[in-house]
Motif scaffolding. Structure first.
Motif, mmCIF file in Angstrom:
data_model
loop_
_atom_site.group_PDB
_atom_site.id
_atom_site.type_symbol
_atom_site.label_atom_id
_atom_site.label_comp_id
_atom_site.label_asym_id
_atom_site.label_seq_id
_atom_site.Cartn_x
_atom_site.Cartn_y
_atom_site.Cartn_z
ATOM 1 N N ARG A 93 -0.593 -34.201 33.686
ATOM 2 C CA ARG A 93 -0.711 -35.642 33.861
ATOM 3 C C ARG A 93 -2.134 -36.083 34.194
ATOM 4 N N ASP A 94 -2.997 -35.122 34.509
ATOM 5 C CA ASP A 94 -4.344 -35.445 34.968
ATOM 6 C C ASP A 94 -5.327 -35.474 33.794
ATOM 7 N N ILE A 95 -6.136 -36.536 33.736
ATOM 8 C CA ILE A 95 -7.127 -36.719 32.681
ATOM 9 C C ILE A 95 -8.490 -36.907 33.331
ATOM 10 N N VAL A 96 -9.489 -36.202 32.813
ATOM 11 C CA VAL A 96 -10.864 -36.339 33.296
ATOM 12 C C VAL A 96 -11.735 -36.758 32.108
ATOM 13 N N LEU A 97 -12.477 -37.839 32.278
ATOM 14 C CA LEU A 97 -13.354 -38.374 31.232
ATOM 15 C C LEU A 97 -14.792 -38.384 31.736
ATOM 16 N N GLN A 98 -15.699 -37.849 30.922
ATOM 17 C CA GLN A 98 -17.116 -37.907 31.246
ATOM 18 C C GLN A 98 -17.879 -38.435 30.041
ATOM 19 N N HIS A 115 -24.365 -38.630 30.871
ATOM 20 C CA HIS A 115 -24.677 -37.923 32.106
ATOM 21 C C HIS A 115 -24.047 -38.582 33.322
ATOM 22 N N TYR A 116 -23.145 -39.526 33.095
ATOM 23 C CA TYR A 116 -22.496 -40.188 34.215
ATOM 24 C C TYR A 116 -21.482 -39.253 34.873
ATOM 25 N N PRO A 117 -21.181 -39.454 36.138
ATOM 26 C CA PRO A 117 -20.205 -38.585 36.815
ATOM 27 C C PRO A 117 -18.839 -38.675 36.157
ATOM 28 N N PRO A 118 -18.074 -37.576 36.146
ATOM 29 C CA PRO A 118 -16.725 -37.607 35.568
ATOM 30 C C PRO A 118 -15.833 -38.582 36.325
#
Length: 629
Positions: A426-431, A434-437
């Motif tokens: 269920r967890d999504i990480v977007l980066q 060079h911005y923080p995730p």
């Protein structure tokens, strides 16, 4: 001192403005160094802008910047302005025996060579790599004389010899273990005046020779590399063994010796970190190579972006399976790592995805990437009409797709942008760039399985069945721009299309796919932290007007324009007032002098006075009268 029109790109994607025959940091060609350019005002012959062809040539020999991957030539859009560029092959020079190596697998194995001729001087150097705590590197014996190099302990290397005056031993102690399976260099020297030993970059240990006594080293036995005389031999690798300037061919002798193998396994232990971006280090006979097949990159070290330019209406489809195949065929091994090889593809499900790519475009809206399925599940990365990025997931269980809007800046500005998306359950990480995730979570009612993935689309979605209405609108006319290093889990669809592999049959292309690195991400400067950024404003403590109300992009843009116009008008009025005030008070500081008029045209000071004084003039005129008597 201006910006050059022309440059070349080397290692690490850096621009360089020097040319053959010149050096780093010097914006000149060879003629500029030698001061014999066609036009002395310039530092390259090609800058002369003559109608005849001029030439600048030379060798680029600063190896830290090589190889040349790209040359950019500007100032050729004028009539009669042309340029021709040729880049020659990379030429390498050095010691071909640098990797001449042998591996010792048993403590009793050794290589033997002819007697070492080092009566008055000995210069021995080699590299070793081991996980054992001790062992003899090499030894040569005489009646009483001898010379020996050994690893005495995990932190000690010993150089011992006897020329008839009694045994002499020099020991170098390392503060860190030498049996760390990394390469270490040993350099031992002996002459009639002194002997020395150095390991890596540690301080040199020196021992002076006695002023009286024997000085000649008399040896009779063969030279043994490895075990000798019943002593515990060396276990590991030795390479580039040089004795008095002669490199011993360890590999050739190892081919006919039991317990010893030519070459050295374990290069990846020392150099595997150079295989970047997920590339796998592969041991080779006398070195190593990087396997980039499981990455979206290319090149010797898996650092070259593989990308392409998409014209309007062009699209690429990567099928996760071929008709009639099972999971045994590619997908199970690369996409899912499933243990059940007999499950059919429509039953395939994903609990997690890793997606990364870079792109550049100036047109919006468009579809960058779309993953379809045999069900209603899909994943999409879109550029909205405003130029902002949106990630859309539909895994079932919800009435509407789950949208992630990265609306903090315009992504359709023609600059390369990097996108990294990771979903685990269920967890999504977007980066982005060079911005923080940023972390997101699917709704609690949403399914966490991506059921039966079918195909991956780039540039446009051409799929049978129902398609989301927004995606259908964004689908026309299609993506125009560059896509680079696209990777979905272990699949690189662009690379499969541009590099013939065993999975290229899964790719279908509409239009002409032209390879380009225009979507590759350039080197960027990381942003300042909030603590050091003088313009950073904490939104939690800031008191904004209209707080909590959404203000449209158009309103913000219009307000900015109006504010800019007002600022320009005020600045113009102030400048006008300053000029008027200076003009009004300009005459208040004038003064009067009795300087002779005509001083400017007079030949001398005396002449000026004479021209200006009327009495003086009359006297002169009177004296010129003539009287007749």
């Amino acid at each position: 001192e201006g910006n050059p029109y022309t440059w070349w790109v080397g290692k690490a994607n850096e621009k360089h403005y020097y040319w053959g025959g010149s050096g780093p940091g010097i914006q000149k060609c060879a003629c500029g160094i030698e001061r014999n350019c066609t036009d002395p005002k310039y530092y390259c012959n090609c800058d002369a802008d003559y109608k005849q062809w001029r030439k600048d040539t030379g060798m680029l020999s600063y190896k830290e910047h090589l190889p040349v991957s790209q040359v950019v030539v500007g100032d050729i859009d004028r009539p009669g302005s042309e340029a021709k560029i040729s880049v020659g092959p990379v030429r390498c020079q050095g010691d071909r025996n640098y990797w001449n190596a042998a591996s010792f697998f048993t403590s009793s194995s050794y290589l033997h060579f002819s007697t070492f001729q080092g009566e008055t001087s000995a210069d021995i150097s080699f590299y070793f790599k081991t996980s054992a705590s001790d062992g003899v590197f090499l030894e040569n014996l005489g009646n009483t004389d001898f010379i020996k190099l050994e690893l005495k302990s995990a932190t000690e290397v010993s150089f011992s010899f006897d020329v008839g005056n009694g045994p002499v031993e020099i020991v170098v102690r390392s503060p860190s273990p030498l049996n760390d399976d990394q390469w270490h260099r040993v350099n031992a020297e002996r002459n009639v005046k002194q002997a020395s030993l150095q390991v890596d970059q540690l301080p040199v240990e020196v021992r002076k020779a006695p002023t009286e006594g024997h000085t000649r080293l008399e040896l009779y036995s063969q030279l043994y590399v490895g075990a000798a005389g019943g002593q515990r031999g060396f276990l590991g690798c030795i390479r580039s063994l040089r004795m008095n300037g002669v490199t011993l061919d360890l590999e050739e002798r190892a081919k006919i010796t039991l317990g010893v193998k030519p070459g050295c396994s374990g290069h990846c232990t020392s150099y595997g970190m150079y295989c970047a971006n997920g590339g796998k280090c592969v041991e080779k006979y006398n070195g190593y190579s990087c396997d980039c097949s499981g990455t979206a990159y290319d090149g010797p070290f898996c650092i070259k972006d593989v990308g392409a330019f998409f014209e309007e209406g062009m699209w690429l489809r990567y099928n996760f399976h071929s008709p009639g195949t099972s999971m045994k065929d590619v997908v199970s091994r690369t996409l899912l790592s499933s243990a059940d090889h007999e499950i059919t593809v429509p039953d395939l499900s994903l609990n997690k995805e890793e997606l990364s790519f870079s792109f550049s475009t100036t047109k919006s809206p468009c579809v960058l990437l779309y993953v379809s399925s045999y069900t209603q599940d899909y994943m999409a990365v879109l550029v909205k009409p405003s130029g902002t990025l949106q990630i859309r997931y539909n895994l079932g269980g919800t009435r509407e797709p789950y949208n992630i809007d990265a609306d903090h800046r315009n992504m359709a500005n023609g600059q390369p942008h990097t996108v990294n998306i990771t979903r685990n359950g269920r967890d999504i990480v977007l980066q982005l760039d060079h911005y923080p995730p940023a972390s997101y979570s699917l709704p609690s009612t949403s399914d966490t399985q991506f059921n039966s993935p079918k195909a991956l689309f780039l540039g446009k979605v051409i799929e049978i069945g129902k398609i989301d209405q927004d995606i259908y609108k964004y689908n026309t006319p299609g993506f125009t721009g560059c896509l680079s290093r696209v990777q979905f889990n272990q699949i690189a669809p662009l690379k499969a299309a541009l590099r013939p592999t065993n999975i290229s049959s899964h790719v279908h292309i509409q239009g002409e796919l032209v390879e380009s690195n225009c979507g590759a991400s350039p080197l960027t400067i990381p942003p300042m932290s909030a603590a050091t950024d003088p313009w950073h404003l904490d939104s939690a403590s800031a008191d904004f007007p209209y707080n909590g109300q959404a203000i449209g992009d158009g309103v913000n843009r219009n307000s900015a324009i109006i504010g800019g116009v007002i600022a320009v008008v005020i600045f113009t009025i102030l400048c006008t007032l300053v000029f008027l005030i200076r003009y009004m008070f300009r005459h208040k500081g004038t003064y009067h002098t009795n300087e002779a008029k005509g001083a400017e045209s007079a030949e001398s000071a005396d002449a000026a006075i004479m021209n200006n004084d009327p009495n003086f003039t009359e006297t002169i005129d009177e004296s010129k009268k003539e009287w007749l008597i």
